[in-house]
Design a protein around this motif. Structure first.
Motif, PDB file in Angstrom:
ATOM      1  N   TRP B  69      10.909  -3.859 -11.243  1.00 20.32           N
ATOM      2  CA  TRP B  69       9.707  -3.743 -10.511  1.00 20.32           C
ATOM      3  C   TRP B  69       9.875  -2.803  -9.261  1.00 20.32           C
ATOM      4  N   ALA B  70      11.131  -2.400  -9.195  1.00 19.95           N
ATOM      5  CA  ALA B  70      11.635  -1.426  -7.970  1.00 19.95           C
ATOM      6  C   ALA B  70      11.999  -0.229  -8.420  1.00 19.95           C
ATOM      7  N   ASP B  71      12.138   0.796  -7.580  1.00 18.39           N
ATOM      8  CA  ASP B  71      12.556   2.106  -7.696  1.00 18.39           C
ATOM      9  C   ASP B  71      13.669   2.328  -6.635  1.00 18.39           C
ATOM     10  N   CYS B  72      14.503   3.392  -6.852  1.00 15.38           N
ATOM     11  CA  CYS B  72      15.490   3.711  -5.784  1.00 15.38           C
ATOM     12  C   CYS B  72      15.227   4.989  -5.316  1.00 15.38           C
ATOM     13  N   VAL B  73      15.557   5.332  -4.291  1.00 17.45           N
ATOM     14  CA  VAL B  73      15.494   6.695  -3.598  1.00 17.45           C
ATOM     15  C   VAL B  73      16.781   7.199  -2.980  1.00 17.45           C
ATOM     16  N   ASP B  74      16.879   8.380  -2.791  1.00 22.92           N
ATOM     17  CA  ASP B  74      17.854   9.000  -2.212  1.00 22.92           C
ATOM     18  C   ASP B  74      17.334   9.259  -0.677  1.00 22.92           C
ATOM     19  N   TYR B  75      18.062   9.856   0.178  1.00 24.06           N
ATOM     20  CA  TYR B  75      17.688  10.247   1.436  1.00 24.06           C
ATOM     21  C   TYR B  75      16.444  11.338   1.441  1.00 24.06           C
ATOM     22  N   PRO B  76      16.585  12.319   0.713  1.00 28.09           N
ATOM     23  CA  PRO B  76      15.311  13.112   0.398  1.00 28.09           C
ATOM     24  C   PRO B  76      14.159  12.568  -0.127  1.00 28.09           C
ATOM     25  N   GLY B  77      14.225  11.358  -0.762  1.00 28.36           N
ATOM     26  CA  GLY B  77      13.398  10.474  -1.366  1.00 28.36           C
ATOM     27  C   GLY B  77      12.672   9.831  -0.228  1.00 28.36           C
ATOM     28  N   PHE B  78      13.744   9.268   0.610  1.00 29.20           N
ATOM     29  CA  PHE B  78      13.026   8.450   1.774  1.00 29.20           C
ATOM     30  C   PHE B  78      12.287   9.194   2.737  1.00 29.20           C
ATOM     31  N   VAL B  79      12.710  10.763   2.939  1.00 30.47           N
ATOM     32  CA  VAL B  79      11.739  11.653   3.686  1.00 30.47           C
ATOM     33  C   VAL B  79      10.411  11.641   2.976  1.00 30.47           C
ATOM     34  N   GLN B  80      10.191  11.663   1.557  1.00 32.70           N
ATOM     35  CA  GLN B  80       9.060  12.061   1.187  1.00 32.70           C
ATOM     36  C   GLN B  80       8.535  10.798   0.911  1.00 32.70           C
ATOM     37  N   LEU B  81       8.969   9.791   1.177  1.00 28.40           N
ATOM     38  CA  LEU B  81       8.108   8.520   0.962  1.00 28.40           C
ATOM     39  C   LEU B  81       7.387   8.374   2.682  1.00 28.40           C
ATOM     40  N   SER B  82       8.139   8.795   3.494  1.00 27.58           N
ATOM     41  CA  SER B  82       7.651   8.790   5.091  1.00 27.58           C
ATOM     42  C   SER B  82       6.391   9.527   5.191  1.00 27.58           C
ATOM     43  N   ILE B  83       6.354  10.575   4.038  1.00 26.36           N
ATOM     44  CA  ILE B  83       5.241  11.616   4.237  1.00 26.36           C
ATOM     45  C   ILE B  83       4.219  11.028   3.441  1.00 26.36           C
ATOM     46  N   ASP B  84       4.606  10.444   2.245  1.00 25.57           N
ATOM     47  CA  ASP B  84       3.363   9.867   1.311  1.00 25.57           C
ATOM     48  C   ASP B  84       2.550   8.757   1.919  1.00 25.57           C
ATOM     49  N   TYR B  85       3.393   7.813   2.764  1.00 20.77           N
ATOM     50  CA  TYR B  85       2.729   6.834   3.438  1.00 20.77           C
ATOM     51  C   TYR B  85       2.165   7.380   4.674  1.00 20.77           C
ATOM     52  N   ASP B  86       1.221   6.655   5.243  1.00 18.82           N
ATOM     53  CA  ASP B  86       0.418   7.289   6.460  1.00 18.82           C
ATOM     54  C   ASP B  86       1.218   6.920   7.812  1.00 18.82           C
ATOM     55  N   LYS B  87       1.875   5.765   7.828  1.00 23.53           N
ATOM     56  CA  LYS B  87       2.922   5.017   8.775  1.00 23.53           C
ATOM     57  C   LYS B  87       4.084   4.591   8.155  1.00 23.53           C
ATOM     58  N   VAL B  88       5.206   4.537   8.958  1.00 18.04           N
ATOM     59  CA  VAL B  88       6.476   3.896   8.581  1.00 18.04           C
ATOM     60  C   VAL B  88       6.699   3.154   9.687  1.00 18.04           C
ATOM     61  N   ASN B  89       6.610   1.629   9.199  1.00 21.42           N
ATOM     62  CA  ASN B  89       6.958   0.602  10.120  1.00 21.42           C
ATOM     63  C   ASN B  89       8.372   0.028   9.882  1.00 21.42           C
ATOM     64  N   THR B  90       9.190   0.264  10.723  1.00 24.99           N
ATOM     65  CA  THR B  90      10.604  -0.364  10.635  1.00 24.99           C
ATOM     66  C   THR B  90      10.698  -1.797  11.422  1.00 24.99           C
ATOM     67  N   TRP B  91      11.280  -2.713  10.490  1.00 24.81           N
ATOM     68  CA  TRP B  91      11.230  -3.993  10.898  1.00 24.81           C
ATOM     69  C   TRP B  91      12.562  -4.184  11.629  1.00 24.81           C
ATOM     70  N   LEU B  92      12.645  -3.703  12.913  1.00 24.21           N
ATOM     71  CA  LEU B  92      13.835  -3.640  13.739  1.00 24.21           C
ATOM     72  C   LEU B  92      14.586  -4.829  13.789  1.00 24.21           C
TER      73      LEU B  92
END
Lengths: 130, 92
Positions: B69-92
């Motif tokens: 039920w989960a997918d793994c991403v590398d850093y370019p994938g992380f960047v792409q996710l941040s584009i695919d979703y409208d906002k990025v909310n980090t739970w600091l």
């Protein structure tokens, strides 16, 4: 795509390394970083007196080299920096402190720069915690 | 508006992931990184049915097998996710 990146953790925190790798991947992907904003403990990343253990990655140095190499706008929150003893020559003179540990490519400025960056960017990405 | 929630705290040491799941919308996704990768072993994520990503190096470093039920991403994938979703909310 334009990114603004805010870092809330010190250079020895894993999240600081994640922020750096994200920023490198963003530039490698052809994206733009409109500003890096170092807030709270993130200001320690800009201190030039950090000495990393020899068997660990020197993330503060990697940040400095990354910012210099790409001539990025790297702003360090001045209020967060002053309370943590991260001073440029101007602030050290203003408050009569003997040590200066912040120099180019870093720049001390206010929180307004983070607000300004979020207006200019398509995405604000924050890094902090563990 | 879709949000990518970035969680880097272990769900076994604090309640950030629970708080995140409470506000997670149907279009949202969660990216686990750092000790947050231990969320792969947390039952809350499985039952909620929200889209889950994990930063590959963090699941590898902790020897956490990737559930179906989960997918793994590398850093370019992380960047792409941040584009695919409208906002990025980090739970600091």
């Amino acid at each position: 795509m334009k990114f603004a990146i805010a870092l809330f953790s010190a250079a020895h925190a894993p999240s600081s390394r994640r922020a750096l790798l994200f920023a490198q991947a963003a530039l490698a992907g052809g994206h733009e970083i409109v500003r890096l904003f170092f807030y709270q403990d993130g200001v320690y990343s800009a201190s030039n007196t950090i000495v990393a253990p020899q068997d660990e990655q020197d993330i503060a140095r990697q940040w400095r080299e990354f910012v210099s190499a790409h001539q990025l706008d790297a702003v360090v929150c001045i209020a967060a920096a002053l309370r943590r003893g991260v001073l440029d020559s101007e602030e050290a003179a203003r408050y009569q402190r003997s040590a200066v540990n912040l120099e180019a490519p870093w720049e001390l400025s206010g929180l307004g720069q983070l607000h300004d960056a979020t207006q200019a960017a398509d995405r604000l990405i924050c890094f902090g915690g563990p | 508006m879709s949000t990518l929630h970035v969680v880097s705290h272990s769900p076994f040491t604090d309640s950030r992931l629970d708080s995140c799941l409470r506000v997670c919308g149907s279009d949202d996704a969660i990216l686990l990184c750092g000790d947050g990768a231990y969320g792969l072993r947390h039952p809350a994520l499985l039952t909620k049915g929200v889209k889950v990503f994990v930063l590959a190096e963090d699941s590898l470093a902790r020897n956490l097998p990737l559930p179906d039920w989960a997918d793994c991403v590398d850093y370019p994938g992380f960047v792409q996710l941040s584009i695919d979703y409208d906002k990025v909310n980090t739970w600091l």
